[in-house]
Enzyme design. Sequence first.
Site, PDB file in Angstrom:
ATOM      1  N   LEU A  53      65.398   9.560  33.425  1.00 50.05           N
ATOM      2  CA  LEU A  53      64.953   9.085  32.117  1.00 50.05           C
ATOM      3  C   LEU A  53      64.649  10.255  31.186  1.00 50.05           C
ATOM      4  CD1 LEU A  53      62.546   6.305  33.421  1.00 50.05           C
ATOM      5  CD2 LEU A  53      64.957   6.095  32.795  1.00 50.05           C
ATOM      6  N   SER A  68      54.119  30.628  23.848  1.00 49.85           N
ATOM      7  CA  SER A  68      54.071  32.039  24.258  1.00 49.85           C
ATOM      8  C   SER A  68      53.070  32.284  25.381  1.00 49.85           C
ATOM      9  CB  SER A  68      53.714  32.922  23.062  1.00 49.85           C
ATOM     10  OG  SER A  68      52.413  32.606  22.583  1.00 49.85           O
ATOM     11  N   LEU A 118      58.103  17.609  31.331  1.00 54.35           N
ATOM     12  CA  LEU A 118      57.460  18.915  31.180  1.00 54.35           C
ATOM     13  C   LEU A 118      57.337  19.205  29.688  1.00 54.35           C
ATOM     14  CD1 LEU A 118      56.440  21.708  31.972  1.00 54.35           C
ATOM     15  CD2 LEU A 118      58.817  22.410  32.325  1.00 54.35           C
ATOM     16  N   ALA A 170      54.401  26.864  31.059  1.00 57.34           N
ATOM     17  CA  ALA A 170      55.417  26.086  31.775  1.00 57.34           C
ATOM     18  C   ALA A 170      55.604  26.561  33.220  1.00 57.34           C
ATOM     19  CB  ALA A 170      56.738  26.107  31.014  1.00 57.34           C
TER      20      ALA A 170
END
Length: 443
Positions: free
Chosen positions: A443, A175, A167, A179
Site C-alpha cells: 500500500l 538533515s 517511513l 530515518a
Amino acid sequence: MSADKFNEILKMFQQQMAMQDIPDREKAKKWEEYLFWKTQPVPKFDEDIDSEGPIEHKKLEDVRPTPYNLPAEYEWSDVDIENPEHIQEVYDLLYDNYVEDDDATFRFKYSASFLDWALKPPGWQKTWYPCVRVAATGKMVAFISAIPTSIQLRDNDLIKAVEINFLCVHKKLRSKRLAPVLIKEITRRVNQKDIWQALYTAGVVLPSPVSTCRYYHRPLNWTKLYEIGFSAIPPNQTAASMVARYTLPKEVPLKVRAMTKADVKAVHAILQNYLSAASEMSQHFSEEEVAHWFVDPISEDKNDDKIVYSYVVEEDGKVIDFFSFYKLDHTVLKEWATESNLRAAYGFYYATSSLSSAKARQDRVKELIGSAVILANNLGFEVYNELTLLDNPSHLDDLKFGCGDGYLNYYLFNYRAQPVHGGLDKQKQLEQLDGKGVGVIML
C-alpha cells in the site's frame, strides 16, 4: 484519423514523455556513498548471487535489548493505533510530509480509515509502530511501521517477514538523519519477535532492488485530470478527442457481485493458485488475511470511509474469479488547480481459475480488470492506477492505460535473491512475459 493511427500517436507521445524521466532514475550512487545501507544486510549492486537465502543469521540473544539512541531533543514513543488521537497524529504527519511526486503536484492522502485498514492485519503487534516526538512538546515528527507477512519467493521456503511502510520524517528535520535510526529501531523490534527478513518499496534507488515496476494510469475523468495537471493533450489531438477516447460504458460485461465474508474460503483458494501460476515473488495469504484485506466492513459503495472494493464472478454457484481495488485519494498541491482532491483507485489483488495456459489466464485477467475500471468509473473515481506486476502488462495497452513517470523498486532486507521480473525491459518499457513476475502489492 483511424483508431489505429490515433493509438500509435498516443503511444509514441507517452513513451517520449516517459523516456525523459528514465536517465535520472537510473542513477544510483556508488556503494561507498550509501553510508547507512552499506552497514546493513542488503546485496550490493550487480552482486553475483549463486544461491538465494538470508544474508545474516542471528539469534534472539543477539538482539539489542534497548532502543537506539536519539538526539537529546527527541524521544521514542509508541503509536497506539487503536487510539483515534494517535491515528490523527500519524495522518497529520503523513499529510504534511509524506510522498509527493517529483513536481510536488500531488501527495498521497491517507485517511484515518485507510490507516486503520493498512496497519491492523491479522498478527499486528503493538510495538511495531514507533514514532519520534519532540521531547519538550510531544509533537510527532517521525514514524515507521511494520506489519507481518509471509513471502513465497520461487521454490524457496516460505519467508516469515514484515512489510515496512509509512517511513516519514518531518521535512524540516531531514538533515537530522532520523530515518536510519527509525529503520534500525523497527528492525530491532521485529527481531525481538524472531523475524529477520523484511520487504519494502521505494521510488528511490537503494542497494539493491530485487525488482522494479512502473506505474500506469487509466484516465476515468480525463477533463478533471487535465485541469489539475495530471494529463496532457498529445500532439494533433484535442480535449474533445481525449474525452471521447476514455469514455466508458456503464454496464459491466461480466456478471460480478460484491465479495462477502462467505466468499473468503473460495477466494483464498483461487488467489493462492493464481499467485503460484503468475508470480515468482508473492504474499502467501491465510484465510484471515483474505478476509481482512478484501472484505471491507463498510458495505455502502458511496461511503467516504470505504477503502477496499472486492468483487467475485460465479459460475454454477462456484466462485471462479476475483478482483479488487482500493481507494487512495491524492491532494492536489498546485495553487492554480481548480480542484484540491483527486479520487484515485489502485488496482489490488485479483485471481482467476482460468489457468490452462498463460494466454488463457491473461485473457481472463483483461476481462476482470476491464470490469474493475468500469466499476471504479461508476463509483466516481477519476483515475485507475496499476503497476506492471502480475499479468498487468498484458492488458495495459488494450485497456487504454498510459505509462506514468513513477517507478517502484522492491527490496528484501537480509535476503539475497535473484532479480524478479517487474514487467519492464532494460529500457524500462513495458514487457509481458509468459512466465512469472512480481506478485506482491504494498500500500
